[in-house]
Design a protein around this motif. Structure first.
Motif, mmCIF file in Angstrom:
data_model
loop_
_atom_site.group_PDB
_atom_site.id
_atom_site.type_symbol
_atom_site.label_atom_id
_atom_site.label_comp_id
_atom_site.label_asym_id
_atom_site.label_seq_id
_atom_site.Cartn_x
_atom_site.Cartn_y
_atom_site.Cartn_z
ATOM 1 N N UNK A 146 38.803 32.362 45.176
ATOM 2 C CA UNK A 146 39.344 33.145 44.069
ATOM 3 C C UNK A 146 38.862 32.562 42.743
ATOM 4 N N UNK A 147 38.589 33.436 41.810
ATOM 5 C CA UNK A 147 38.291 33.023 40.445
ATOM 6 C C UNK A 147 39.582 33.108 39.641
ATOM 7 N N UNK A 148 39.561 32.573 38.448
ATOM 8 C CA UNK A 148 40.741 32.607 37.579
ATOM 9 C C UNK A 148 41.220 34.051 37.424
ATOM 10 N N UNK A 149 42.511 34.265 37.606
ATOM 11 C CA UNK A 149 43.105 35.587 37.453
ATOM 12 C C UNK A 149 43.046 36.450 38.695
ATOM 13 N N UNK A 150 42.455 35.963 39.784
ATOM 14 C CA UNK A 150 42.330 36.764 41.004
ATOM 15 C C UNK A 150 43.360 36.407 42.074
ATOM 16 N N UNK A 151 44.172 35.381 41.857
ATOM 17 C CA UNK A 151 45.110 34.960 42.877
ATOM 18 C C UNK A 151 46.025 36.123 43.261
ATOM 19 N N UNK A 152 46.308 36.222 44.561
ATOM 20 C CA UNK A 152 47.178 37.283 45.062
ATOM 21 C C UNK A 152 46.449 38.576 45.338
ATOM 22 N N UNK A 153 45.169 38.643 45.056
ATOM 23 C CA UNK A 153 44.367 39.837 45.299
ATOM 24 C C UNK A 153 43.287 39.502 46.315
ATOM 25 N N UNK A 154 42.783 40.495 47.032
ATOM 26 C CA UNK A 154 41.643 40.219 47.920
ATOM 27 C C UNK A 154 40.450 39.737 47.106
ATOM 28 N N UNK A 155 39.648 38.857 47.682
ATOM 29 C CA UNK A 155 38.451 38.369 46.992
ATOM 30 C C UNK A 155 37.424 39.502 46.973
ATOM 31 N N UNK A 156 36.960 39.905 45.782
ATOM 32 C CA UNK A 156 35.984 41.000 45.718
ATOM 33 C C UNK A 156 34.616 40.583 46.249
ATOM 34 N N UNK A 157 33.848 41.574 46.687
ATOM 35 C CA UNK A 157 32.492 41.332 47.154
ATOM 36 C C UNK A 157 31.655 40.817 45.992
ATOM 37 N N UNK A 158 30.896 39.765 46.231
ATOM 38 C CA UNK A 158 30.020 39.207 45.206
ATOM 39 C C UNK A 158 28.588 39.169 45.738
ATOM 40 N N UNK A 159 27.658 39.446 44.866
ATOM 41 C CA UNK A 159 26.256 39.401 45.278
ATOM 42 C C UNK A 159 25.670 38.035 44.942
ATOM 43 N N UNK A 160 24.542 37.751 45.533
ATOM 44 C CA UNK A 160 23.868 36.484 45.284
ATOM 45 C C UNK A 160 23.314 36.479 43.866
ATOM 46 N N UNK A 161 23.438 35.369 43.196
ATOM 47 C CA UNK A 161 22.952 35.207 41.823
ATOM 48 C C UNK A 161 21.420 35.209 41.783
ATOM 49 N N UNK A 162 20.768 34.799 42.862
ATOM 50 C CA UNK A 162 19.312 34.641 42.890
ATOM 51 C C UNK A 162 18.675 35.797 43.648
ATOM 52 N N UNK A 163 17.523 36.243 43.162
ATOM 53 C CA UNK A 163 16.797 37.298 43.850
ATOM 54 C C UNK A 163 15.307 37.125 43.615
ATOM 55 N N UNK A 164 14.535 37.746 44.487
ATOM 56 C CA UNK A 164 13.072 37.618 44.455
ATOM 57 C C UNK A 164 12.450 38.989 44.245
ATOM 58 N N UNK A 165 11.518 39.063 43.304
ATOM 59 C CA UNK A 165 10.717 40.265 43.079
ATOM 60 C C UNK A 165 9.260 39.859 43.237
ATOM 61 N N UNK A 166 8.596 40.425 44.230
ATOM 62 C CA UNK A 166 7.234 39.998 44.522
ATOM 63 C C UNK A 166 7.247 38.544 44.946
ATOM 64 N N UNK A 167 6.486 37.714 44.267
ATOM 65 C CA UNK A 167 6.430 36.282 44.570
ATOM 66 C C UNK A 167 7.235 35.442 43.585
ATOM 67 N N UNK A 168 8.029 36.083 42.726
ATOM 68 C CA UNK A 168 8.737 35.352 41.681
ATOM 69 C C UNK A 168 10.247 35.449 41.864
ATOM 70 N N UNK A 169 10.933 34.363 41.524
ATOM 71 C CA UNK A 169 12.382 34.265 41.655
ATOM 72 C C UNK A 169 13.054 34.391 40.299
#
Length: 86
Positions: free
Chosen positions: A4-27
């Motif tokens: 849980x992040x701040x303010x999320x207690x008591x609620x389901x944890x929302x879906x989060x995506x990965x912070x990192x992604x790759x386009x072609x050969x670059x991150x």
């Protein structure tokens, strides 16, 4: 592991995506609000830069030291990329 992040207690944890992604050969990594940083040659370089962005090194007075990290597409980032390609 999802937490849980701040303010999320008591609620389901929302879906989060990965912070990192790759386009072609670059991150890239993305922060809340949508700003993107990159390109980086590998995921570990993107992760290292993300750590510096969120926890910049500080001097004994608590002032940030080192390079300023600019979002992808910003004027400073474009200028740095242009100078790097010369």
């Amino acid at each position: 592991m999802l937490q849980h992040r701040a303010g999320e207690q008591g609620q389901p944890i929302p879906l989060r995506s990965d912070r990192f992604y790759k386009l072609g050969d670059e991150w890239y990594f993305q922060i809340r609000g949508g700003a993107c940083f990159g390109p980086f040659a590998c995921r570990s370089e993107a992760a290292r830069t993300a750590r510096l962005f969120f926890c910049p090194p500080r001097d004994s007075s608590g002032n940030p030291t080192g390079a300023v990290i600019h979002p992808f597409g910003s004027r400073p980032a474009k200028q740095r990329q242009k100078n790097h390609n010369l």
